[in-house]
Design a protein around this motif. Sequence first.
Motif, PDB file in Angstrom:
ATOM      1  N   VAL A   1       6.916   0.007  26.356  1.00 48.97           N
ATOM      2  CA  VAL A   1       7.775   0.160  25.181  1.00 48.97           C
ATOM      3  C   VAL A   1       7.826   1.643  24.814  1.00 48.97           C
ATOM      4  O   VAL A   1       6.781   2.307  24.793  1.00 48.97           O
ATOM      5  CB  VAL A   1       7.248  -0.663  23.990  1.00 48.97           C
ATOM      6  CG1 VAL A   1       8.057  -0.365  22.731  1.00 48.97           C
ATOM      7  CG2 VAL A   1       7.300  -2.148  24.294  1.00 48.97           C
TER       8      VAL A   1
ATOM      9  N   VAL B   1       3.868  -5.952  26.815  1.00 54.93           N
ATOM     10  CA  VAL B   1       4.610  -5.099  25.892  1.00 54.93           C
ATOM     11  C   VAL B   1       4.880  -5.815  24.585  1.00 54.93           C
ATOM     12  O   VAL B   1       5.607  -5.336  23.740  1.00 54.93           O
ATOM     13  CB  VAL B   1       5.942  -4.654  26.522  1.00 54.93           C
ATOM     14  CG1 VAL B   1       5.698  -3.751  27.669  1.00 54.93           C
ATOM     15  CG2 VAL B   1       6.776  -5.859  26.918  1.00 54.93           C
TER      16      VAL B   1
ATOM     17  N   THR C   1      12.584  -1.289  25.393  1.00 53.33           N
ATOM     18  CA  THR C   1      11.571  -2.187  25.949  1.00 53.33           C
ATOM     19  C   THR C   1      11.923  -2.511  27.388  1.00 53.33           C
ATOM     20  O   THR C   1      13.059  -2.905  27.686  1.00 53.33           O
ATOM     21  CB  THR C   1      11.500  -3.493  25.144  1.00 53.33           C
ATOM     22  OG1 THR C   1      11.277  -3.188  23.767  1.00 53.33           O
ATOM     23  CG2 THR C   1      10.372  -4.371  25.648  1.00 53.33           C
TER      24      THR C   1
END
Length: 649
Positions: free
Chosen positions: A90, A334, A53
């Motif tokens: 991500v 995200v 991430t």
Amino acid sequence: MATCFQQQPSNVEDDSVILFSTSSSPEGSTSLSSSFYHSPLSTDNSKTSHKLTVRNLSYTIHLKRSIPDTFFHLGQMPKPVEILKSVSFVARSSEILAIVGPSGTGKSSLLRIISGRVNDKDFDPCSISINDHRMTSPVQLRKICGFVAQEDNLLPLLTVRETLMFSAKFRLKEMTSKEKEERVESLMQELGLSHVADSFVGDQENRGISGGERKRVSIGVDMIHDPPILLLDEPTSGLDSTSALQVIELLASMAKAKRRTVLLSIHQPSYRILRYISNFLVLSHGSVVHNGSLGLLEETIQKLGFQIPTQLNALEFAMEIMPALEASSFKFSVAEDGDSYSYPVWSDEECIRIQQHNDDKQMGNFWFSSLLEIMFLCSRFWKIIYRTKQLFLARTMQAVVGGFGLASVYVKVRKDEEGVAERLGLFAFSLSFLLSSTVEALPIYLQERRVLMKEASRGAYKISSYMIANTIVFMPFLFAVAILFAGPVYWIVGLNPSISAFTFFTFVVWLIILMASSLVLFLSAVSPDFISGNSLICTVLGAFFLFSGYFIPKDNIPKYWLFMYYVSLYRYPLDTLLTNEYWSVRGECFSWHPPDYSHCLLTGNDVLESRGLDKDTRWMNVGIMFGFFLFYRVLCWIILARKASRTTI
């Protein structure tokens, strides 16, 4: 680093067990044939998945002002350049995320930051997490992520099997030899390289494997330790469409089969390549303009009122309407599937405890590990020297032809006043010849330097191990060169007819070559390319020769240049060779006063005193020459270690 990852609740095997498990069945191999398009890939469900991430990652570089700019723009600092602006996305296991965008948009910079190839001061510890554990330093990312640079920095005179095997020896030190061999064989099968296992890697000068196969070898080198996250910078650059498709097909196969997270940058993927890529991160001027699947990109383009031409795919068309995409782009989030940005991070106490544990473990294995590194590097050096025919033959023929050629000019030099001058000229020319004879090793050092920077930055071995191995291997080789040169010169010319004097002469010739090789190694570390390196070597050797005392006596050298007399690589061996020749015959007369020749005009002692040699300083000079040999290698080690710590390849 295993504590960074959230293990699955199921009974997961230890990574060291899973890491190198291979199937013995034919179905376990990865094929690059068309069957990949139609047959589903088996997934290794026992392996832990890894989610990468990135949140609000920005990167700014501060340009250094050149001297002309400083002169013309006094008081004005150059403006910082924003390379990346709040990039978020991500990447998940078993998928390929492609980073796409025009040239200069920050694709390579993004991959280098994620792979940890950035200075600590430029790293944002709050922007990157793996399995919801924040990465607080570039070192952590370097250990977790495999990074394949755009350039294939490989040694051309090693075979594919040898290249991967040496990588396994350096990076899988805890495994047995048999396990390393099995890992290499399994990886070659997985990469589709078994049929070229014994072929040389090659380069522009040495014929070897194809460009696509060389790219797969580069991938294999950085996959030998089975990293959970693999980053590739332009893996299809310079490849034809078929080879590029095979590389992407291979990466997709590996991502699914090993649950590996794959990120790659790509300039303009073809239509056939798009089917293997799960998601696309489109960048423009360092900002994200699209983050998602190809279908989502098509929907975005249609919402903007554009119609994708039939001859173009959505990604190619997006490159043409980039300004419109930038204008309509929104800030991507995200946070998916309930994820939050409140990622756990190690406490200071835990970081200190883990670091101390790692340091204790490393100190316990330091000497043994260093010894293994030196042994493996020595083995590789010997292979390269033996296979570098032009260097091996050039050095050998240079010594033999140079020795016999020089001896043929000074055949049986007489023991008179003219003979004294001729001997001095012989020694001076021999020095110049020997010190300049190592320049041909410069391109080899420069070629090895990029491989060294890549391997050392990945922790494959220490720079000190490389320097020690280089010294161990080249010392006997250069000693053989010294014997080939010294033998014909000494006995054909008719120098001091003493076995001890001849032995010492050969030893001094060896030290001269060792000094020269150390100087060339040091200058290759500071030179950007062959032309500048060759110019630098010629300049330095010319200055050393000028201030050796042969052309200008010490008393006549200007005081501000006198330091060059003491640091000259020519001075000490020249004095040593003269002392070796005349010290045992100090009372012997070389010139008599005519006509009755009853009065001696020149003795061996007079020859020595003309150079200021009133004492036997041979072994002191030997110590100084050996000191020069070590000094330039230590300087080279310091420079290479500093460069390796800053390298981004």
